[in-house]
Design a protein around this motif. Structure first.
Motif, mmCIF file in Angstrom:
data_model
loop_
_atom_site.group_PDB
_atom_site.id
_atom_site.type_symbol
_atom_site.label_atom_id
_atom_site.label_comp_id
_atom_site.label_asym_id
_atom_site.label_seq_id
_atom_site.Cartn_x
_atom_site.Cartn_y
_atom_site.Cartn_z
ATOM 1 N N GLY A 68 19.812 -37.447 -28.243
ATOM 2 C CA GLY A 68 20.605 -38.522 -27.658
ATOM 3 C C GLY A 68 19.850 -39.399 -26.687
ATOM 4 O O GLY A 68 20.414 -39.906 -25.712
ATOM 5 N N ILE A 69 18.562 -39.606 -26.953
ATOM 6 C CA ILE A 69 17.734 -40.416 -26.065
ATOM 7 C C ILE A 69 17.510 -41.795 -26.690
ATOM 8 O O ILE A 69 17.156 -41.906 -27.866
ATOM 9 N N SER A 70 17.705 -42.816 -25.892
ATOM 10 C CA SER A 70 17.410 -44.182 -26.327
ATOM 11 C C SER A 70 15.967 -44.514 -25.968
ATOM 12 O O SER A 70 15.469 -44.086 -24.911
ATOM 13 N N LEU A 71 15.302 -45.281 -26.814
ATOM 14 C CA LEU A 71 13.938 -45.684 -26.502
ATOM 15 C C LEU A 71 13.945 -46.603 -25.283
ATOM 16 O O LEU A 71 14.875 -47.394 -25.094
ATOM 17 N N PRO A 72 12.919 -46.521 -24.433
ATOM 18 C CA PRO A 72 12.843 -47.408 -23.273
ATOM 19 C C PRO A 72 12.871 -48.881 -23.685
ATOM 20 O O PRO A 72 12.575 -49.229 -24.839
ATOM 21 N N VAL A 73 13.205 -49.740 -22.735
ATOM 22 C CA VAL A 73 13.333 -51.169 -23.001
ATOM 23 C C VAL A 73 12.016 -51.777 -23.485
ATOM 24 O O VAL A 73 11.999 -52.841 -24.098
ATOM 25 N N ASP A 74 10.907 -51.099 -23.231
ATOM 26 C CA ASP A 74 9.601 -51.565 -23.696
ATOM 27 C C ASP A 74 9.615 -51.905 -25.180
ATOM 28 O O ASP A 74 8.968 -52.879 -25.617
#
Length: 245
Positions: free
Chosen positions: A187-193
């Protein structure tokens, strides 16, 4: 199906060996998808880990990194349930000592400062000391053979586990789909990078500076505080684009 790396153990075998050693592993947490997947793969196997991030732009006087990096780290610390320790990237020392994007009036000051130019091996030695880890603690990264032919060839030639430098790539045989799968499972979203740059932030070329100026002008200004002539990279890109149009 995982990538087959000639003459090398599988990721499952590597992780099992790290688990059997029953010692902490230090994960080089770049904040990118592969590093996140590396940490999750080790955690799923019950391997104790300590996370270390090397920042490419120095913090401010209060110790804060660029705002978007602070947000990245806060999100990942919350999801991973552990602290991400912060250290300067070797790039900072190289860039300053080589006057990268520095105006003439700063050169004498930088030269007088006599900054060291530590390599990765030296920094990891110091990081292990700071974290209270043994000198032979493994440093794990998210490097994968499927990223490029060069990386695959390097694994075949030098190994996925390198006892001399204590570097290990636990997900070396993962495909991109496997990386995204383990991240999604947790359930982790990729960083905004990844929205801004298409990858994690790690340089001062236009790929990073252009989107940073557009999306985070305050962070862009902080980059200019350290590297004032970085604006020339924007100018160079715009001129080349104009010439090629």
């Amino acid at each position: 199906m995982p990538t087959i790396i000639k003459g090398q153990p599988t990721s499952a075998e590597i992780i099992a060996q790290l688990k059997a050693e029953n010692r902490p592993v230090c994960v080089s947490m770049s904040l990118g998808k592969d590093a996140i997947a590396c940490e999750l793969a080790l955690a799923e196997a019950g391997v104790e880990t300590v996370l270390a991030y090397m920042y490419p732009v120095p913090p401010d006087r209060e110790g804060r990194l660029l705002d978007f990096l602070e947000d990245d780290i806060a999100m990942l610390e919350d999801k991973l349930g552990k602290r991400i320790h912060r250290y300067p990237h070797p790039f900072i020392f190289r860039a300053l000592n080589n006057f990268v994007f520095q105006p003439p009036e700063r050169l004498a000051l930088i030269e007088a400062a006599q900054f060291p130019t530590p390599d990765y091996e030296t920094l990891w030695y110091l990081i292990r000391q700071d974290l209270g880890l043994e000198e032979d603690t493994w440093i794990a990264d998210g490097v994968r053979a499927a990223d490029s032919i060069v990386r695959r060839a390097s694994f075949v030639r030098h190994g996925v586990m390198k006892p001399a430098t204590r570097k290990v790539s636990p997900i070396a045989d993962y495909l991109k789909a496997e990386v995204l799968d383990i991240i999604n499972r947790h359930g982790i979203s990729l960083p905004v990078d990844y929205e801004w740059f298409g990858r994690s932030f790690d340089g001062l070329d236009y790929r990073f500076l252009g989107p940073l100026r557009e999306h985070a002008p305050a962070d862009y200004q902080r980059v200019l505080d350290w590297f004032p002539l970085a604006e020339l990279e924007i100018f160079r890109h715009n001129m080349m684009t104009k010439e090629n149009s």
